[in-house]
Design a protein around this motif. Structure first.
Motif, short mmCIF file in Angstrom:
data_model
loop_
_atom_site.label_atom_id
_atom_site.label_comp_id
_atom_site.label_asym_id
_atom_site.label_seq_id
_atom_site.Cartn_x
_atom_site.Cartn_y
_atom_site.Cartn_z
N ARG A 1 30.15 4.89 36.49
CA ARG A 1 31.40 4.85 35.73
C ARG A 1 31.79 3.42 35.39
NH1 ARG A 1 32.55 9.17 39.27
NH2 ARG A 1 33.10 11.12 38.16
N GLN A 2 31.63 2.49 36.36
CA GLN A 2 32.00 1.09 36.11
C GLN A 2 31.12 0.49 35.01
OE1 GLN A 2 32.62 -1.32 39.76
NE2 GLN A 2 32.30 0.60 40.86
N ASP B 1 32.30 1.99 31.69
CA ASP B 1 33.61 1.45 31.33
C ASP B 1 33.49 0.02 30.78
OD1 ASP B 1 34.86 3.76 32.07
OD2 ASP B 1 35.47 3.03 34.06
N SER B 2 32.49 -0.74 31.28
CA SER B 2 32.32 -2.10 30.77
C SER B 2 31.88 -2.09 29.31
CB SER B 2 31.31 -2.87 31.62
OG SER B 2 29.97 -2.46 31.38
N LEU C 1 32.96 0.39 27.15
CA LEU C 1 34.19 0.74 26.44
C LEU C 1 35.11 -0.46 26.29
CD1 LEU C 1 34.88 4.19 28.18
CD2 LEU C 1 34.02 3.81 25.84
N TYR D 1 31.17 11.35 29.80
CA TYR D 1 31.40 10.21 28.90
C TYR D 1 30.91 10.53 27.50
CZ TYR D 1 33.10 6.74 32.24
OH TYR D 1 33.88 6.04 33.13
#
Length: 969
Positions: free
Chosen positions: A21-22, A25-26, A28, A55
């Motif tokens: 997820r991290q 997210d980077s 996005l 996602y």
């Protein structure tokens, strides 16, 4: 209007749902939103699939591929097949992009529109603490022309920092799925071979460090895989292809490329050597430099000198052995080099076997790597008779048994031995240097003093006939095989040569210190070559070393007796009043235990009676002439001697020797080296009877007065020394003159004295003379005249006054010359003053003591010896080995014997500087004389080679009984 995204980010993932997820997210958070991301789920069994699909459902820029597990390279390739963007990026699912990553890449792409490959700095995120550290590259940032070469040293490219044009990626192909840990490294090699990399000096990505990542669970596999990829790439590309953006037609550019390649090739920590030392990169360098394609002949010397320098490392490991083999090949007059592809598996198997033999900590990791990734399920235990010993086969290229010798070398290589096959008669069209799976082949024009010494030390030399040229191989043992043997027979004979008889006889070399002068060098050579099948040598010293000695073989024990003896050596405190000097020994100096064992009271009385019973003529001082050296024979009565200082000096060593030798059993033999050791061995007989051979190396009647200037001490030492020699099983001397001196001036029985010349290790001296010394090179460049050299201690015995007087005479005659004085000592200031007094500052240089004096000797046109006396003059032989003509004074007692009364060098009268100057002029004026002396001296020195002298020592050792005869009362 664009229909495809500017950037594609491929995200391979396997069971990393806690980080995925991290990572996503980077993306996005990117300030440049023109991208697509392909998430490749490589058979995860955790929650990865649902996270990826979530996602993708929320943002159409994410696409998912779900596949069975195939490794990182497989997952990356799956993503690349579906990539639509112009520029490709890679993001590991446990890492992060900085928000400006894509924007920074776009900016640099616009500034460098012709470039296809970009990379940047990275930030290291430490998982346990959350600490972030901005890091430099993993390796040095290279010049643009050397990017590919530098990658062989370190992988300086962080994989997630890259930005590669999609068309360029498709041109060179995708990731190699056979490489589980170095798939990225392999791709960088292929990219940099076609495209220059552009470095972005900004921190654009975050690389997470945690215990679950592959580089942490099996870190060594990363290095092994890297070396595998590097080796394969070198095998597939010539040297010009390894520097694709360097114009090798330009001399300076070509030199920079060669120097960079050599810097990588000569660094054992380079990544390309992680599977062990190999010659692949060097082979590519040599192939180009020594070919017609290279139009810069000076590069040959650049490469040859670098290889020579590497070959002189003081090590016996695989790395140094490789360089010594290359040194032989590159020093051939017309070498031929062709690259022979070197498979990684053969290299890895050699390295594994080497690690097994040395019980290296990494042997298991390498075995596991070979098992997991190369399918090698080899035996886990060493075969019997395994060893890492170096074996050199000398084979004539015309021999009918060549195939059997090569087969035997391969068999021995599989056992862990390090064979080298040398073919004589030149290479012809065949390469001078050739690499096979388990050994190398070097083809040379001749087995001689110009080639063979470059091997350095080897454990075994194998020849197909009696080979006189073997003198130039520094081998510890030799094996001569008859013709017609099959490979199995050759293998068995070699294995038999390494077998050791049990038990072996302990041979203790008792020395003052391990390293000092010529005597210690003799011991060093004898110990190195003593047959380990039958003897186990040790070195015991009486005093602490004041210099760093050269390394002895690993199986040689070094024991210092002095410290251990002093711990418990002391008088017992009994109260006596010694009325005479002789009684001082009895009560104040000699321990009670030693007195009781030695029965000194009876021995002293007996000695007095014996000496009184000698003929008066023997006791009366008389003149003895040994050559031109005149001495006094005055064996004084013990009652007249003061032994206090002598016994205080000798007894600690004697007590330590007696205690130490007791534990060796009845077969032990002591070889006492020089006077002090002989006396200690004799005194130790009181507590532990053992046989000893007194090994002496000087003109004793001249040496002892220098050592003991006090008359009382000198008389005591002469008496003790004479007694020690007469009690020895045998006494060895290097020359007839020394033998006469000992017999006449010390009343030593002639039947005890054996002549064993001092040996010279021809191959070792010759090899060391090849070493490049910058100071010697400067001397040669600054002195394009007749060069002279003098080697020895700076003390009166070496008679530097005569040397400098002869130089003044030469200068007065208008002769141009340069003299290098090699050595150090207390007379240095006096010599410097004489140089100034004679106005020789431009002709004479004092270079000090040299660890390796032989390059100085080899650079000279003549070596001068001006000593007042020399027992042997080993330096004359060393100069002859270096092919340097010698001029020596005919001093007592060694030079005339070494030079055979002037046949192998010029002899001049002692203390005659005019005669010395005349001799130098003869060499200057007569080049043919100099050439004759070079050749004749070279052959003369071979007669004194350690391999010729050693049988004399071994015969004497074998003749010496294990138990000495009873001490006469």
């Amino acid at each position: 209007m664009r229909t495809t995204p500017f950037a594609t980010i491929v995200i391979p993932t396997f069971n990393q749902d806690s980080y995925l997820r991290q990572a996503l997210d980077s993306l996005l958070a990117q300030t440049d939103s023109d991208w697509e991301a392909i998430i490749v789920n490589d058979g995860s069994t955790d929650n990865t699939r649902s996270i990826a699909d979530d996602y993708a459902a929320r943002d159409s820029r994410f696409r998912c591929i779900h596949k069975s597990n195939g490794g990182v390279a497989s997952a990356l390739n799956a993503g690349l097949e579906h990539a639509r963007g112009d520029w490709i990026h890679w993001l590991s699912s446990d890492d992060l992009f900085e928000p400006h990553k894509l924007a920074v890449n776009r900016q640099w792409i616009e500034q460098n529109p012709d470039s296809n490959f970009f990379f940047s700095y990275f930030t290291l995120l430490r998982e346990p603490t959350g600490e972030r550290e901005r890091r430099e590259l993993w390796g040095p940032l290279p010049a643009a022309e050397n990017q590919l070469l530098t990658l062989f040293y370190r992988n300086y490219i962080n994989g997630i920092s890259i930005c590669i044009r999609g068309a360029a990626w498709r041109e060179i192909g995708f990731f190699d799925e056979s490489l589980r840990y170095a798939q990225d490294y392999d791709l960088w090699l292929r990219l940099l071979q076609k495209h220059r990399g552009v470095f972005i000096p900004e921190w654009t990505v975050v690389s997470r460090n945690h215990i679950a990542q592959g580089s942490e669970t099996f870190p060594d596999a990363c290095y092994y895989d890297t070396a595998k990829a590097a080796l394969r790439f070198i095998n597939e590309h010539s040297f010009p292809e390894l520097v694709p953006f360097a114009d090798l037609r330009h001399q300076e550019t070509a030199k920079k490329a060669i120097v960079c390649a050599l810097d990588v090739a000569t660094d054992p920590s380079s990544f390309l050597y992680c599977l062990g030392p190999h010659t692949a990169l060097l082979s590519r360098i040599l192939e180009w430099v020594f070919s017609d394609a290279c139009i810069h002949p000076d590069l040959k010397a650049t490469v040859k000198n670098r290889i020579d320098a590497m070959s002189f490392a003081e090590s016996n490991d695989d790395w140094t052995w490789m360089w010594r083999q290359l040194a032989i090949a590159t020093n051939e007059e017309l070498p031929v080099f062709h690259h022979n592809p070197q498979p990684h598996l053969a290299l890895a198997m050699r390295e594994w076997r080497s690690k097994q033999i040395s019980d290296h900590a990494k042997q298991k990791t390498l075995r596991d790597y070979l098992s997991r990734f190369d399918g090698i399920e080899d035996e886990r235990f060493l075969p019997s008779s395994s060893s890492n010993s170096r074996i050199v086969f000398l084979v004539n290229v015309e021999t009918e048994d060549a195939a059997a010798w090569l087969d035997a070398a391969g068999r021995l290589g599989k056992r862990g031995f390090r064979p080298l096959v040398l073919f004589e008669s030149g290479a012809g069209d065949l390469p001078t240097f050739d690499t096979l799976d388990w050994f190398n082949i070097v083809r040379i024009a001749a087995f001689d003093s110009h080639s063979l010494p470059r091997l350095g030390d080897v454990e075994l030399l194998v020849t197909e006939r009696s080979a006189p040229e073997a003198v130039w191989v520094s081998t510890l043992s030799s094996l001569i095989l008859e013709a017609g043997l099959c490979a199995g027979d050759i293998e068995n004979r070699v294995l038999s040569a390494f077998e050791r008889r049990q038990p072996r006889r302990p041979i203790i070399f008792l020395e003052r210190v391990t390293w000092g002068g010529g005597a210690e060098r003799v011991v060093y050579d004898i110990i190195r070559h003593l047959n380990r099948k039958f003897y186990q040598p040790s070195v015991w010293t009486m005093f602490p070393d004041h210099t760093t000695p050269p390394a002895l073989p690993d199986d040689v024990e070094i024991l210092n007796l002095h410290e251990s003896a002093l711990r418990d050596w002391a008088p017992t405190g009994e109260t006596v009043t010694p009325p005479t000097r002789f009684h001082r020994i009895y009560h104040r100096v000699v321990p009670l235990r030693l007195r009781g064992k030695l029965q000194l009271g009876r021995v002293i009385t007996s000695l007095k009676q014996r000496l009184r019973g000698l003929a008066r003529a023997a006791l009366r001082p008389r003149l003895i002439s040994v050559g031109s050296l005149t001495t006094h024979n005055s064996m004084t009565s013990p009652a007249e001697l003061d032994f206090v200082a002598s016994m205080l000096h000798h007894n600690p060593s004697a007590a330590g020797l007696a205690r130490a030798v007791t534990g060796l059993g009845d077969g032990a033999l002591v070889v006492s080296v020089m006077e002090e050791a002989a006396v200690a061995a004799w005194l130790a007989q009181a507590e532990a009877p053992f046989p000893y051979i007194a090994s002496l190396h000087t003109v004793e009647s001249a040496c002892l007065p220098d050592n003991y200037p006090s008359p009382g001490r000198l008389k005591a030492e002469r008496w003790l020394f004479s007694a020690a020699c007469n009690r020895a099983t045998a006494v060895t001397m290097p020359t007839n003159g020394c033998m006469t001196d000992l017999a006449v001036n010390f009343l030593v029985s002639s039947s005890k004295i054996r002549k064993i010349p001092n040996p010279v290790d021809c191959s070792k001296v010759r090899w060391l003379s090849f070493q490049q010394d910058p100071a010697v090179q400067r001397w040669k460049a600054a002195s394009p005249v007749f060069r002279l050299v003098h080697v020895g201690r700076l003390d009166p015995q070496k008679n530097h006054n005569l040397l400098l007087f002869a130089c003044r005479e030469l200068k007065s005659r208008g002769r141009a010359f340069s003299l290098a004085i090699v050595g150090d000592g207390h007379a240095r200031r006096d010599i410097e003053n004489t140089v100034r007094e004679y106005k020789l500052e431009n002709e004479v240089i004092l270079v000090g003591e040299q660890k390796n004096p032989f390059p100085w000797i080899a650079a000279a046109d003549s070596l001068l010896l001006t000593s007042r006396f020399e027992a042997f003059a080993l330096v004359l032989l060393e100069a002859m080995v270096c092919e340097t003509p010698v001029i020596s004074v005919d001093c007592p007692v060694g030079p005339a014997e070494v030079l055979n009364n002037g046949e192998f060098g010029l002899l001049v009268s002692p203390n005659d500087p005019v005669a010395m100057a005349d001799a130098v002029e003869r060499l200057i004026q007569d080049p043919q004389l100099a050439l004759r002396l070079k050749k004749a001296g070279h052959e003369r020195a071979k007669l004194f080679d350690v391999k010729s002298i050693l049988p004399l020592w071994e015969a004497l050792i074998d003749e010496t009984p294990a138990i000495p005869e009873a001490i006469d009362s």
